[in-house]
Motif scaffolding. Structure first.
Motif, PDB file in Angstrom:
ATOM      1  N   MET A   1       0.624  -1.197  -0.084  1.00  0.00           N
ATOM      2  CA  MET A   1      -0.052  -0.131   0.130  1.00  0.00           C
ATOM      3  C   MET A   1       0.685   1.698  -0.298  1.00  0.00           C
ATOM      4  O   MET A   1       1.738   1.351   0.461  1.00  0.00           O
ATOM      5  CB  MET A   1      -0.896   0.081   1.319  1.00  0.00           C
ATOM      6  CG  MET A   1      -1.726  -0.979   1.185  1.00  0.00           C
ATOM      7  SD  MET A   1      -2.547  -0.860   2.834  1.00  0.00           S
ATOM      8  CE  MET A   1      -4.290  -1.717   2.100  1.00  0.00           C
ATOM      9  N   LEU A   4       0.348   2.118   2.093  1.00  0.00           N
ATOM     10  CA  LEU A   4       1.822   0.832   2.371  1.00  0.00           C
ATOM     11  C   LEU A   4       2.468   1.112   2.074  1.00  0.00           C
ATOM     12  O   LEU A   4       3.620   0.897   1.583  1.00  0.00           O
ATOM     13  CB  LEU A   4       1.057  -0.248   1.309  1.00  0.00           C
ATOM     14  CG  LEU A   4      -0.114  -0.909   2.123  1.00  0.00           C
ATOM     15  CD1 LEU A   4      -0.244  -2.343   1.256  1.00  0.00           C
ATOM     16  CD2 LEU A   4       0.269  -1.406   4.044  1.00  0.00           C
ATOM     17  N   PHE A   8       2.144   1.217   3.094  1.00  0.00           N
ATOM     18  CA  PHE A   8       0.838   0.639   4.035  1.00  0.00           C
ATOM     19  C   PHE A   8       1.775   1.016   4.783  1.00  0.00           C
ATOM     20  O   PHE A   8       2.134   0.508   6.139  1.00  0.00           O
ATOM     21  CB  PHE A   8      -0.441   0.632   4.395  1.00  0.00           C
ATOM     22  CG  PHE A   8      -1.095  -0.013   4.544  1.00  0.00           C
ATOM     23  CD1 PHE A   8      -0.966  -1.144   4.658  1.00  0.00           C
ATOM     24  CD2 PHE A   8      -1.507  -1.071   3.783  1.00  0.00           C
ATOM     25  CE1 PHE A   8      -1.664  -2.513   4.743  1.00  0.00           C
ATOM     26  CE2 PHE A   8      -1.685  -2.496   3.962  1.00  0.00           C
ATOM     27  CZ  PHE A   8      -1.787  -2.581   4.703  1.00  0.00           C
ATOM     28  N   ILE A  43      -3.274   1.371   7.830  1.00  0.00           N
ATOM     29  CA  ILE A  43      -4.954   1.497   7.758  1.00  0.00           C
ATOM     30  C   ILE A  43      -5.482   2.382   8.768  1.00  0.00           C
ATOM     31  O   ILE A  43      -5.768   1.782  10.268  1.00  0.00           O
ATOM     32  CB  ILE A  43      -4.785  -0.258   7.722  1.00  0.00           C
ATOM     33  CG1 ILE A  43      -4.871  -0.519   6.742  1.00  0.00           C
ATOM     34  CG2 ILE A  43      -6.799  -0.206   7.806  1.00  0.00           C
ATOM     35  CD1 ILE A  43      -5.018  -0.526   5.295  1.00  0.00           C
ATOM     36  N   GLY A 171      -2.824  -3.543   4.696  1.00  0.00           N
ATOM     37  CA  GLY A 171      -1.940  -2.842   4.843  1.00  0.00           C
ATOM     38  C   GLY A 171      -0.524  -2.226   6.072  1.00  0.00           C
ATOM     39  O   GLY A 171      -0.999  -2.728   7.326  1.00  0.00           O
ATOM     40  N   GLY A 173       1.644   0.942   6.216  1.00  0.00           N
ATOM     41  CA  GLY A 173       1.722   2.244   6.158  1.00  0.00           C
ATOM     42  C   GLY A 173       3.188   2.569   7.149  1.00  0.00           C
ATOM     43  O   GLY A 173       3.592   2.203   7.683  1.00  0.00           O
ATOM     44  N   SER A 221      -8.421   3.482   4.738  1.00  0.00           N
ATOM     45  CA  SER A 221      -6.985   3.578   3.605  1.00  0.00           C
ATOM     46  C   SER A 221      -5.922   4.590   4.317  1.00  0.00           C
ATOM     47  O   SER A 221      -7.199   5.738   4.233  1.00  0.00           O
ATOM     48  CB  SER A 221      -6.180   3.029   2.280  1.00  0.00           C
ATOM     49  OG  SER A 221      -6.948   4.533   1.359  1.00  0.00           O
ATOM     50  N   ASP A 225      -0.881   3.205   2.071  1.00  0.00           N
ATOM     51  CA  ASP A 225      -1.325   2.309   1.554  1.00  0.00           C
ATOM     52  C   ASP A 225      -1.064   2.423  -0.152  1.00  0.00           C
ATOM     53  O   ASP A 225      -2.033   1.151  -0.694  1.00  0.00           O
ATOM     54  CB  ASP A 225      -2.740   2.452   1.602  1.00  0.00           C
ATOM     55  CG  ASP A 225      -2.384   1.502   3.890  1.00  0.00           C
ATOM     56  OD1 ASP A 225      -1.864   1.371   4.030  1.00  0.00           O
ATOM     57  OD2 ASP A 225      -3.002   1.697   4.597  1.00  0.00           O
TER      58      ASP A 225
END
Length: 276
Positions: A1, A4, A8, A43, A171, A173, A221, A225
């Motif tokens: 992500m 991400l 993410f 997330i 994810g 992040g 998100s 992500d």
């Protein structure tokens, strides 16, 4: 992500340069501003994944020749293919792929891939929201409980309406380990919304190549992500790739935009041979 990304997008020429003060500007998820330490780089308002829950997700560490580096998410779609967002691969010289990680710095193994093995959509221009999809050709990986592929929608499902269906985003992040982001894989359950929800917020430019999710209670998100997968609960098929959100930040309760996988099934098949 690149929520991400660092794990993410402009909806039209009028928003080619997103302005952070305008709540209705769209920006790639990796570029979304973080407004609160409580959700920095993760997330948003999700839950930790147990080991093996999301065996298809990969952590992507991109780099370029100028010393730049950024993080994204991606998904395994075949023994030699990973799928992510084009705004993740764009401008990168290489990527290190982390497989089978729950703690993102503790993968089962990694592969380094040169940009010659990136297949970025030929109509992605690096600015507009459209065609935000890319493939990465990888060394062969064997599948097992912690490293496995996610299936794509079947060709006969490409016109199915999935509005209101529930799906999972996942994810890690964070732009850096010092930014307060979790190193642990997180998930959140979200409901697919009508594209009109994104159209009404962003003011146009949304089309059949996009998928929209509303984010009540700020669930969704956040910066980092980008490129991560959205997978339906009822079929376990990947229907979306994290692409864009609001320049107002992750806590704006604004809808998020994803690349709609069914719009690119022909392109994926032509480049990988993968189809269902």
């Amino acid at each position: 992500m690149k929520v991400l990304a660092v794990f993410f997008v402009v909806i039209a020429a009028a928003i080619a340069t997103p302005v952070a003060q305008d709540a209705h500007k769209a920006v790639f998820v990796k570029d979304m501003p973080v407004r609160s330490n409580s959700i920095t780089g993760r997330i948003t308002n999700g839950y930790p994944a147990y080991e093996g829950k999301i065996p298809y997700i990969v952590f992507l560490l991109f780099g370029n020749g100028n010393g730049g580096a950024w993080l994204c998410g991606g998904s395994i779609i075949g023994n030699t293919w990973v799928m992510t967002a084009a705004h993740c691969t764009n401008g990168a010289d290489s990527v290190t792929i982390h497989y089978g990680a729950t703690w993102r710095n503790q993968p089962q193994y990694t592969h380094w891939v040169h940009h010659n093995d990136f297949v970025q959509h030929h109509e992605y221009d690096g600015v507009a929201l459209n065609n935000d999809i890319a493939l990465i050709r990888t060394p062969h990986v064997d599948f097992w409980s912690l490293v496995n592929k996610v299936e794509l929608p079947r060709f006969d499902e490409r016109d199915n309406c999935i509005d209101d269906h529930w799906a999972v985003l996942s994810g890690w992040g964070a732009t850096s380990d010092s930014s307060g982001a979790s190193d642990y894989l997180n998930c959140v359950d979200v409901q697919v919304a009508s594209n009109h929800v994104c159209e009404n917020y962003y003011g146009g430019g949304i089309n059949g190549n996009h998928l929209c999710i509303a984010t009540p209670e700020n669930k969704g998100s956040c910066s980092g992500d980008s490129g991560g997968p959205l997978v339906l609960h009822d079929s376990n098929r990947q229907v979306g790739i994290v692409s864009f959100g609001s320049s107002a930040g992750c806590e704006a309760n604004a809808p998020k935009g994803l690349t709609r996988v069914t719009a690119y099934l022909d392109w994926i098949r032509d480049n990988t041979g993968i189809s269902y």
